[in-house]
Write a protein that holds these residues in place. Structure first.
Motif, PDB file in Angstrom:
ATOM      1  N   MET A  98      46.156  40.476  13.850  1.00  0.00           N
ATOM      2  CA  MET A  98      45.664  39.104  13.711  1.00  0.00           C
ATOM      3  C   MET A  98      46.803  38.158  13.346  1.00  0.00           C
ATOM      4  N   THR A  99      47.708  38.608  12.497  1.00  0.00           N
ATOM      5  CA  THR A  99      48.839  37.777  12.096  1.00  0.00           C
ATOM      6  C   THR A  99      49.737  37.461  13.281  1.00  0.00           C
ATOM      7  N   VAL A 100      50.026  38.476  14.089  1.00  0.00           N
ATOM      8  CA  VAL A 100      50.862  38.263  15.274  1.00  0.00           C
ATOM      9  C   VAL A 100      50.129  37.377  16.276  1.00  0.00           C
ATOM     10  N   SER A 101      48.825  37.604  16.445  1.00  0.00           N
ATOM     11  CA  SER A 101      48.039  36.808  17.384  1.00  0.00           C
ATOM     12  C   SER A 101      48.000  35.343  17.000  1.00  0.00           C
ATOM     13  N   ASP A 102      47.948  35.069  15.700  1.00  0.00           N
ATOM     14  CA  ASP A 102      47.883  33.687  15.225  1.00  0.00           C
ATOM     15  C   ASP A 102      49.137  32.885  15.569  1.00  0.00           C
ATOM     16  N   ARG A 109      50.333  32.673  18.466  1.00  0.00           N
ATOM     17  CA  ARG A 109      50.103  32.138  19.813  1.00  0.00           C
ATOM     18  C   ARG A 109      51.285  32.381  20.763  1.00  0.00           C
ATOM     19  N   GLY A 110      51.772  33.610  20.758  1.00  0.00           N
ATOM     20  CA  GLY A 110      52.815  33.985  21.701  1.00  0.00           C
ATOM     21  C   GLY A 110      54.226  33.876  21.179  1.00  0.00           C
ATOM     22  N   GLU A 111      54.412  33.248  20.022  1.00  0.00           N
ATOM     23  CA  GLU A 111      55.747  33.147  19.429  1.00  0.00           C
ATOM     24  C   GLU A 111      56.060  34.426  18.650  1.00  0.00           C
ATOM     25  N   PRO A 112      57.245  34.983  18.805  1.00  0.00           N
ATOM     26  CA  PRO A 112      57.588  36.215  18.081  1.00  0.00           C
ATOM     27  C   PRO A 112      57.544  36.002  16.570  1.00  0.00           C
ATOM     28  N   SER A 139      64.238  38.623  16.599  1.00  0.00           N
ATOM     29  CA  SER A 139      63.113  37.727  16.896  1.00  0.00           C
ATOM     30  C   SER A 139      61.792  38.260  16.363  1.00  0.00           C
ATOM     31  N   GLY A 140      61.570  39.570  16.510  1.00  0.00           N
ATOM     32  CA  GLY A 140      60.341  40.139  15.999  1.00  0.00           C
ATOM     33  C   GLY A 140      59.385  40.601  17.081  1.00  0.00           C
ATOM     34  N   TYR A 141      58.089  40.389  16.841  1.00  0.00           N
ATOM     35  CA  TYR A 141      57.062  41.032  17.648  1.00  0.00           C
ATOM     36  C   TYR A 141      56.065  40.041  18.239  1.00  0.00           C
ATOM     37  N   VAL A 142      55.518  40.428  19.380  1.00  0.00           N
ATOM     38  CA  VAL A 142      54.406  39.705  20.012  1.00  0.00           C
ATOM     39  C   VAL A 142      53.344  40.731  20.357  1.00  0.00           C
ATOM     40  N   LEU A 143      52.185  40.271  20.782  1.00  0.00           N
ATOM     41  CA  LEU A 143      51.141  41.199  21.197  1.00  0.00           C
ATOM     42  C   LEU A 143      51.598  41.986  22.422  1.00  0.00           C
ATOM     43  N   GLY A 170      51.231  50.400  22.286  1.00  0.00           N
ATOM     44  CA  GLY A 170      51.204  49.294  23.233  1.00  0.00           C
ATOM     45  C   GLY A 170      50.465  48.053  22.777  1.00  0.00           C
ATOM     46  N   PHE A 171      50.058  48.012  21.506  1.00  0.00           N
ATOM     47  CA  PHE A 171      49.326  46.844  21.019  1.00  0.00           C
ATOM     48  C   PHE A 171      50.269  45.761  20.483  1.00  0.00           C
ATOM     49  N   LEU A 172      51.501  46.144  20.172  1.00  0.00           N
ATOM     50  CA  LEU A 172      52.552  45.194  19.834  1.00  0.00           C
ATOM     51  C   LEU A 172      53.765  45.501  20.695  1.00  0.00           C
ATOM     52  N   SER A 173      54.606  44.493  20.851  1.00  0.00           N
ATOM     53  CA  SER A 173      55.844  44.670  21.616  1.00  0.00           C
ATOM     54  C   SER A 173      56.970  43.966  20.870  1.00  0.00           C
ATOM     55  N   GLN A 174      58.099  44.656  20.721  1.00  0.00           N
ATOM     56  CA  GLN A 174      59.240  44.062  20.025  1.00  0.00           C
ATOM     57  C   GLN A 174      60.086  43.266  21.018  1.00  0.00           C
ATOM     58  N   VAL A 175      60.222  41.983  20.757  1.00  0.00           N
ATOM     59  CA  VAL A 175      61.038  41.115  21.610  1.00  0.00           C
ATOM     60  C   VAL A 175      62.508  41.445  21.415  1.00  0.00           C
ATOM     61  N   SER A 176      62.926  41.483  20.161  1.00  0.00           N
ATOM     62  CA  SER A 176      64.286  41.880  19.793  1.00  0.00           C
ATOM     63  C   SER A 176      64.283  42.161  18.298  1.00  0.00           C
ATOM     64  N   ARG A 177      65.354  42.769  17.815  1.00  0.00           N
ATOM     65  CA  ARG A 177      65.415  43.109  16.390  1.00  0.00           C
ATOM     66  C   ARG A 177      65.349  41.858  15.512  1.00  0.00           C
TER      67      ARG A 177
END
Length: 269
Positions: A13-17, A19-22, A59-63, A50-57
């Protein structure tokens, strides 16, 4: 409640909130209240599944893909959205401002559809957004239609409004008194000029027995406070749109009831 499941869902929920930003691991841990090392293990598991994806070390994570895969079959309350979309578009075109559809689910308000104008182009959007129930016009409109039992059950679950969300409404009698006033007004209006512009938020509840508490709203942003004539015209358009939605919902209810009777072989009885 299983703690690990609850924590994993809070992370999602925190990552989803965002809205696509890591979002970084540190922020996830801070916002969920989970110890960083525990949070790291949960995040890693969610990534592996597969419920989260790491953009980079950094930047962090997105859904991740599977978070979207869960909703692959049908949009949330698709029937309600499809029923309301023509009226939302009509409200938007008549006012020039954002019209939206909100619904109450398990004590939380969600905006499940909205129509807005951007550079003279109408956009219909079906994203799902969480919103504040107590400090929003649509939220208060939905609350005003609740029975005392429903309201008591809701307050037991989510608590009374915070002072910043609804000033002075810090007890059950105060909440009931405010909601009685809103019921008499039919259309709820909240005005805010704290950000340098004048925002007016309107909300009116809808009647959708099979779909639960829902409301249609309008966000009007202007440089200055609207004149009384403007406000009355805006409310007139919103009321007309809500009536059309209710008419469509009733027609849908009648059609569903007829189909049900036909399936039981009771048509004409």
């Amino acid at each position: 409640m299983i703690q690990s499941v609850d924590r994993a869902l809070n992370i999602l929920m925190t990552v989803s909130d965002m809205r696509g930003e890591p979002v970084t691991l540190g922020i996830i841990a801070k916002r969920t209240g989970i110890h960083t090392s525990t949070c790291a293990h949960l995040v890693q598991t969610l990534c592996e599944k597969g419920f989260l994806s790491q953009v980079s070390r950094s930047s962090g994570y997105v859904l991740g893909a599977y978070a979207y895969y869960l909703t692959r079959y049908k949009a949330f309350h698709k029937e309600l959205v499809e029923t309301c979309t023509p009226a939302l578009n009509w409200i938007q075109k008549r006012t020039g401002h954002t019209a939206l559809l909100a619904i109450l689910v398990d004590g939380e308000k969600f905006v499940i559809s909205y129509a807005e104008d951007s550079k003279n182009q109408l956009h219909e959007r079906g994203e799902l957004f969480r919103g504040n129930l107590y400090n929003s016009a649509t939220g208060r409109a939905m609350l005003s239609t609740m029975s005392r039992t429903e309201l008591n059950n809701l307050v037991q679950k989510i608590g009374l409004p915070k002072e910043e969300d609804w000033p002075g409404v810090n007890s059950m009698p105060a909440l009931e008194k405010e909601l009685r006033t809103l019921t008499d007004q039919k259309i709820v209006c909240i005005e805010d000029s704290s950000n340098g512009q004048y925002d007016s938020f309107y909300g009116i509840s809808l009647r959708a027995p099979r779909l639960g508490n829902c409301a249609v709203g309008l966000h009007v942003r202007q440089e200055s406070a609207p004149m009384e004539e403007e406000r009355l015209q805006t409310e007139k358009v919103l009321l007309a749109g809500a009536r059309e939605i209710n008419r469509r919902l009733r027609r849908g209810e009648i059609r569903a009831a007829k189909e049900y009777m036909e399936n039981l072989g009771l048509e004409g009885i």
